[in-house]
Design a protein around this motif. Sequence first.
Motif, PDB file in Angstrom:
ATOM      1  N   LYS A   1      51.539 -44.987  -4.005  1.00  0.00           N
ATOM      2  CA  LYS A   1      52.470 -43.920  -4.392  1.00  0.00           C
ATOM      3  C   LYS A   1      52.460 -43.700  -5.906  1.00  0.00           C
ATOM      4  O   LYS A   1      53.495 -43.684  -6.577  1.00  0.00           O
ATOM      5  CB  LYS A   1      53.890 -44.246  -3.925  1.00  0.00           C
TER       6      LYS A   1
ATOM      7  N   LYS B   1      52.639 -42.325  -9.421  1.00  0.00           N
ATOM      8  CA  LYS B   1      53.343 -41.234 -10.082  1.00  0.00           C
ATOM      9  C   LYS B   1      52.729 -41.031 -11.469  1.00  0.00           C
ATOM     10  O   LYS B   1      52.720 -41.949 -12.289  1.00  0.00           O
ATOM     11  CB  LYS B   1      54.827 -41.565 -10.226  1.00  0.00           C
TER      12      LYS B   1
ATOM     13  N   ASN C   1      52.991 -38.891 -14.815  1.00  0.00           N
ATOM     14  CA  ASN C   1      53.853 -38.009 -15.603  1.00  0.00           C
ATOM     15  C   ASN C   1      53.019 -37.306 -16.676  1.00  0.00           C
ATOM     16  O   ASN C   1      52.450 -37.960 -17.553  1.00  0.00           O
ATOM     17  CB  ASN C   1      54.973 -38.834 -16.252  1.00  0.00           C
TER      18      ASN C   1
ATOM     19  N   GLU D   1      53.388 -46.295 -11.856  1.00  0.00           N
ATOM     20  CA  GLU D   1      53.689 -45.157 -12.729  1.00  0.00           C
ATOM     21  C   GLU D   1      52.720 -45.086 -13.904  1.00  0.00           C
ATOM     22  O   GLU D   1      52.122 -46.089 -14.295  1.00  0.00           O
ATOM     23  CB  GLU D   1      55.119 -45.267 -13.262  1.00  0.00           C
TER      24      GLU D   1
END
Length: 423
Positions: free
Chosen positions: A37, A39, A41, A182
Amino acid sequence: MIGDFKRYDMARRPNRQWHILRPITWLLSYPTCISHKAKINKDKMPDNIKPPFFLLCNHNAFMDFKVMTKAIFPKRANYVVAIDGFIGRGWLLRAVGCICTRKFARSINLVINMLHAKSNGDIVVLFPEARYSLCGTQAELPESVGKMVRKMGIPVVTFIMHGHHINSPVWNVGNRKVKPIESEMKLLFTKEQVNELSVSEINERLAEVFRYDDFAWQKEKGVKVKLKTRAEGLHKILYQCPACKVEYKMSSKGITLKCDSCGKVWEMSELGELSAQTGETEFSHIPDWYEWECSNVQSEIDNGTYSFEAKVRVESLPNDKKFITFKERAKLTHDMEGFRLVGIYDGEQYDVKWPAQTMHSCHIEFNYMGRGDCVDLNTTDDTLYLFPEDGKGFSVTKVSIATEKLFKLSNKKLAEAKNAQSR
């Protein structure tokens, strides 16, 4: 130069990434990004920034490449990759745009090849730390990164990833199924800023961006690792006991870390924190323990007492075909002057030196390909994997720490000597 081997041609110009392989690289990366998952940015990445630009990424695990690939798709790129990544698949890596190098070896060919890649109008990707982080925190970047930024003369984009060390730490490589992971991609310098800023200003800004702590990130995000063997291998980086101060007697099993000298035991929680089973918890945060070890190595260097010596098995990688194991054991010394390797190959003696002031760091491996812990030293035409054979009486982590500390000390002395001469 040791042995009469065919050497990899580091002057060979890199290819542009083949068009047909661009979707394939994405497909190979996509499953990992989905399962974790990922992510990404890009809030600080303006839409009008187009290649060519210089992409600088932090480095914690192999999955860094996959997440980075997703982040830049469908744009083409050239990637700086160490020669061991080319073994048996050099043609493929060249086809996807990889630029071969030898870690921590000064090479004008690498500079020329990166500039050549830039001239094609594509992204040039560099992992300036040049190795996986030992404990999920940043490595000090060499001054040469700022110099390369100036030479490239194009926008600089940074890509900092979090959670990859927690998922697959270098001391226990695997997949701990950490999610979500992330990352942040941002424009750090425009082309105009690159040309206006000094090398020192560029390096200062880079040092600020390359400041991360995966274990702090894990605690902040509440990311749990429930693996019952999550502490195994931790003794590879936490090699000194903070209770009795003895080195090289640490061991790990399951979720515990133990000093086999004094018997003290620590437990690693699902959030990556340590707690002593009895008595004081000296360090609950793993990077703090590592930094304590660094300070102890610094004390040895300040006192001029640091040294390491061992018989080593030598495995040479002169090209991208295979390792060549030397029959004769060699003698590796690491002391205040730097590294020295003395041995015999094919009846001829060799004596190779790496002065402390020329190496800002060195590459190490833990149980490399099942063959043991090793120090990886490079020249412009050879890569030497050196496997100490002194049982458990050493730590390649300490050798790595000492390399960085000695570099700082030797260059500080050189600067002081130059200042004294100029007065």
